[in-house]
Scaffold this motif. Structure first.
Motif, PDB file in Angstrom:
ATOM      1  N   ARG A 250      23.969  38.546  68.064  1.00  0.00           N
ATOM      2  CA  ARG A 250      23.448  38.568  69.426  1.00  0.00           C
ATOM      3  C   ARG A 250      22.062  37.932  69.481  1.00  0.00           C
ATOM      4  NH1 ARG A 250      27.286  38.479  72.364  1.00  0.00           N
ATOM      5  NH2 ARG A 250      28.416  38.152  70.490  1.00  0.00           N
ATOM      6  N   LEU A 251      21.668  37.547  70.697  1.00  0.00           N
ATOM      7  CA  LEU A 251      20.321  37.023  70.920  1.00  0.00           C
ATOM      8  C   LEU A 251      19.311  38.163  70.816  1.00  0.00           C
ATOM      9  CD1 LEU A 251      21.053  34.728  73.989  1.00  0.00           C
ATOM     10  CD2 LEU A 251      20.658  34.014  71.636  1.00  0.00           C
ATOM     11  N   LEU A 252      18.037  37.836  70.648  1.00  0.00           N
ATOM     12  CA  LEU A 252      16.992  38.848  70.484  1.00  0.00           C
ATOM     13  C   LEU A 252      16.937  39.784  71.691  1.00  0.00           C
ATOM     14  CD1 LEU A 252      14.646  40.017  68.878  1.00  0.00           C
ATOM     15  CD2 LEU A 252      13.153  38.359  70.013  1.00  0.00           C
ATOM     16  N   ARG A 253      17.008  39.228  72.905  1.00  0.00           N
ATOM     17  CA  ARG A 253      16.932  40.091  74.090  1.00  0.00           C
ATOM     18  C   ARG A 253      18.143  41.029  74.169  1.00  0.00           C
ATOM     19  NH1 ARG A 253      17.926  35.195  78.119  1.00  0.00           N
ATOM     20  NH2 ARG A 253      20.193  35.240  78.074  1.00  0.00           N
ATOM     21  N   GLU A 254      19.315  40.587  73.726  1.00  0.00           N
ATOM     22  CA  GLU A 254      20.492  41.457  73.706  1.00  0.00           C
ATOM     23  C   GLU A 254      20.342  42.544  72.647  1.00  0.00           C
ATOM     24  OE1 GLU A 254      23.706  38.716  73.119  1.00  0.00           O
ATOM     25  OE2 GLU A 254      23.826  38.208  75.255  1.00  0.00           O
ATOM     26  N   LYS A 255      19.753  42.170  71.502  1.00  0.00           N
ATOM     27  CA  LYS A 255      19.494  43.173  70.458  1.00  0.00           C
ATOM     28  C   LYS A 255      18.540  44.248  70.986  1.00  0.00           C
ATOM     29  CE  LYS A 255      20.017  40.032  66.558  1.00  0.00           C
ATOM     30  NZ  LYS A 255      19.315  39.347  65.479  1.00  0.00           N
ATOM     31  N   LEU A 256      17.476  43.814  71.660  1.00  0.00           N
ATOM     32  CA  LEU A 256      16.511  44.770  72.215  1.00  0.00           C
ATOM     33  C   LEU A 256      17.163  45.657  73.283  1.00  0.00           C
ATOM     34  CD1 LEU A 256      13.305  42.548  72.463  1.00  0.00           C
ATOM     35  CD2 LEU A 256      13.790  44.353  70.809  1.00  0.00           C
ATOM     36  N   LEU A 257      18.003  45.072  74.122  1.00  0.00           N
ATOM     37  CA  LEU A 257      18.717  45.827  75.142  1.00  0.00           C
ATOM     38  C   LEU A 257      19.661  46.855  74.514  1.00  0.00           C
ATOM     39  CD1 LEU A 257      19.306  46.255  78.156  1.00  0.00           C
ATOM     40  CD2 LEU A 257      21.076  44.521  77.958  1.00  0.00           C
TER      41      LEU A 257
END
Length: 180
Positions: A12-19
């Protein structure tokens, strides 16, 4: 299964990981909150039960003394002087009348008696409105003359908002009738 979840997360992208981590954190906090309230409820109930059991143990420990005192008190009661419903209402009315509480102050209502075959408990609700303290004190003293056979179970006293010198008294008065 763990490998599949790990590879999905890492792809996943970084923002998806953070989400996803944020949602996971919210879920864990929500679970901890629910768990904490369950633990708190358990400890409150455990303390309440412990106190109740200690009180019951104290009553059981003093059982002989309590039974002796109850038998001594019961032996001193005269069944002829105990109050049935009619005599209780008359005694309360007479105590009110002697204290100066007339119909404009005093109302009374009788409740259904409770019985176990040997004893019958009679109760009356008494309401005194807009009376002064002296009358109420005299009413109490008049009731106290029969304190061996009459007891006050509930007592509520309030002042009148318009005239604080006037008081309203609500009593539940009970007596035990011993069957002859």
């Amino acid at each position: 299964m763990i490998r599949t979840i790990r590879s999905y997360f890492l792809s996943r992208l970084l923002r998806e990981k953070l989400l996803l981590l944020g949602l996971l954190l919210i879920g864990v906090l929500w679970w901890l909150s629910a768990f904490g309230s369950q633990v708190g409820r358990f400890w409150r109930e455990q303390r309440s039960t412990t106190v109740t059991l200690a009180e019951q143990q104290q009553w059981l420990k003093n059982r002989v003394v309590i039974e002796t005192a109850a038998q001594k008190a019961a032996s001193q009661l005269d069944p002829g002087k105990t109050f049935d419903q009619t005599r209780l209402v008359n005694a309360v009315n007479q105590a009110a009348f002697d204290a100066g509480l007339r119909n404009n102050y005093f109302t009374i209502s009788a409740a259904a008696p409770e019985t176990n075959g040997q004893f019958t408990v009679h109760s009356v609700e008494s309401n005194v409105t807009n009376a002064d303290y002296g009358m109420l004190a005299q009413f109490y003293l008049n009731l106290n003359k029969n304190s061996t056979y009459i007891g006050i179970e509930r007592f509520a006293l309030a002042s009148n908002r318009a005239d604080p010198s006037k008081l309203t008294l609500k009593l539940q008065i009970s007596s035990v009738e011993i069957k002859r």
